[in-house]
Scaffold this active site. Structure first.
Site, short mmCIF file in Angstrom:
data_model
loop_
_atom_site.label_atom_id
_atom_site.label_comp_id
_atom_site.label_asym_id
_atom_site.label_seq_id
_atom_site.Cartn_x
_atom_site.Cartn_y
_atom_site.Cartn_z
N GLU A 24 0.83 -1.21 0.00
CA GLU A 24 0.00 0.00 0.00
C GLU A 24 0.86 1.25 0.00
O GLU A 24 0.54 2.25 -0.65
CB GLU A 24 -0.91 0.00 1.23
CG GLU A 24 -1.94 1.14 1.25
CD GLU A 24 -1.46 2.38 2.00
OE1 GLU A 24 -2.15 3.42 1.93
OE2 GLU A 24 -0.39 2.32 2.64
N ASP A 66 -7.92 1.54 8.13
CA ASP A 66 -6.58 2.13 8.05
C ASP A 66 -6.42 3.19 9.14
O ASP A 66 -7.39 3.85 9.53
CB ASP A 66 -6.34 2.75 6.68
CG ASP A 66 -4.86 2.80 6.30
OD1 ASP A 66 -4.02 2.49 7.16
OD2 ASP A 66 -4.55 3.15 5.14
#
Length: 403
Positions: free
Chosen positions: A199, A252
């Site tokens: 990511e 997140d």
């Protein structure tokens, strides 16, 4: 992840407006969740300890296993991936390792997404996702960056959820096979956990130096067609893997105290409200009372808690403005619920994003919220447990041990 301006670039917005949405998602809309009873919620809270998997002081916790530097294509990245896989295989989940190589600013790197599915024969799935890699830094001390909120804690929360709900998911599968499940739409939806690799940007966040795993997997699923499922209701002959996703829920930057969680997308605002409702019911029941000794007190009158969720006001006009693993899926029409702290934790991309940045009562609350929310989403049926009966059992057990 990257914070954008308060609207997406015009080119992306135009793409979203003209891009065809898969038939499955186009038919989705708000639906009623059957709320769990207070005694069922009590079962979810107490059956599996909501702290043991997210306690960084416990060397056997999932969080401790993940809380190491784990940049892509490193030995530590492989260790963390192996822990995730072994944990879920032990729960009898189907595991797919989506391995690929891609060009990065520091050369070709190998990435591996982990996709865990409880029932791979199901025709629909709700995805809970987070990235398991940590950001790459070349020099000491930043090369010891562990990304506690970004996103070791969310990954540990996902593993906790899998352990807590696994018996209930297996019971639901048996009900389905026996023809005892009434709501086919809910019954044929399975839970899928996706742990994205790559990511983080290696240098500066760009369209090519970021979300490597998510970009690869979204394109792979967009061009992969599902086979007809003979066991259950058939999907159309030209349904892609992407088209069988009901929602992608991305976690997140979670684990620090007092996160502020916003609703970014109008089409999942109702789902955001449902999640907020689960928090409210838990909070009002006294479930969030917690101290360092693990004691809880269920008396609502002594509760003082503040919601994680920013109340929605008026009509939402934004399509989201934070770059993250959800973007390639959003571009292809998948409904997104993005659960990210905004503003970001103050330790974001700093060496201080370690165990000291985490708050156990906050992570415990996330575990409880996810347990209730996903149970109601998937129509799971925790047994009814009455606190008084459990208390009496504990007293009798204590007396027996003394004798």
């Amino acid at each position: 992840m990257l914070g954008f301006a308060h609207s997406l670039p015009l080119s992306l917005l135009s793409f979203l407006l003209i891009s065809p949405i898969p038939t499955w998602q186009a038919s989705l809309g708000p639906r009623e969740f059957t709320e769990l009873s207070s005694s069922q919620i009590y079962t979810l809270i107490h059956t599996t300890d909501p702290v043991k998997n997210i306690d960084p002081s416990n060397p056997s916790s999932h969080l401790s296993k993940i809380l190491i530097p784990r940049a892509p294509d490193t030995e530590n990245n492989t260790l963390v991936r192996s822990h995730i896989i072994s944990t879920l295989k032990g729960l009898d989940w189907h595991i797919e390792e989506d391995e690929f190589t891609d060009d990065t600013p520091i050369g070709q790197k190998r990435f591996t997404n982990v996709i865990a599915t409880k029932d791979p024969a199901a025709t629909k799935r709700v995805i809970l996702a987070a990235h398991f890699d940590s950001k790459y830094f070349s020099n000491y001390p930043m090369n010891q960056f562990v990304g506690a909120t970004d996103s070791a804690a969310p990954c540990a929360m996902m593993l906790d959820l899998a352990e807590a709900l696994n018996p209930l998911l297996e019971e639901r599968s048996k009900r389905l096979e026996d023809g005892e499940e009434d709501d086919e739409d809910v019954a044929d939806t399975t839970l899928q956990l996706v742990f994205f690799d790559g990511e983080e940007a290696f240098f500066d966040w760009t369209n090519t130096d970021s979300i490597y795993g998510a970009r690869h997997l979204a394109e792979k699923w967009h061009t992969s067609y599902t086979l007809p499922n003979t066991k259950r209701r058939l999907l159309g002959p030209h349904t892609t893997e992407l088209g069988s996703i009901e929602h992608l829920i991305l976690l997140d930057l979670l684990g620090a105290p007092e996160p502020r969680i916003r609703s970014f997308f109008p089409d999942t605002a109702w789902l955001f409200d449902t999640l907020s409702s689960a928090e409210t019911r838990l909070g009002n029941s006294g479930a969030f009372e917690y101290d360092k000794d693990g004691k809880t007190d269920g008396r609502p009158e002594i509760q003082t808690w503040k919601s994680f969720f920013v109340k929605r006001q008026g009509h939402p006009t934004t399509f989201g403005y934070i770059g993250d693993d959800h973007v390639p899926f959003l571009q292809k029409g998948v409904p997104i619920l993005h659960l990210i702290a905004e503003p970001f934790p103050r330790v974001w991309h700093r060496i201080e994003d370690n165990a000291d940045a985490l708050d156990i009562p906050t992570m415990r609350r996330w575990n409880l919220i996810l347990r209730v929310f996903m149970s109601e989403y998937l129509n799971l049926r925790p047994p009814e447990t009455h606190p008084r009966e459990e208390y009496q059992d504990n007293v009798q057990r204590s007396v027996s041990e003394l004798l």
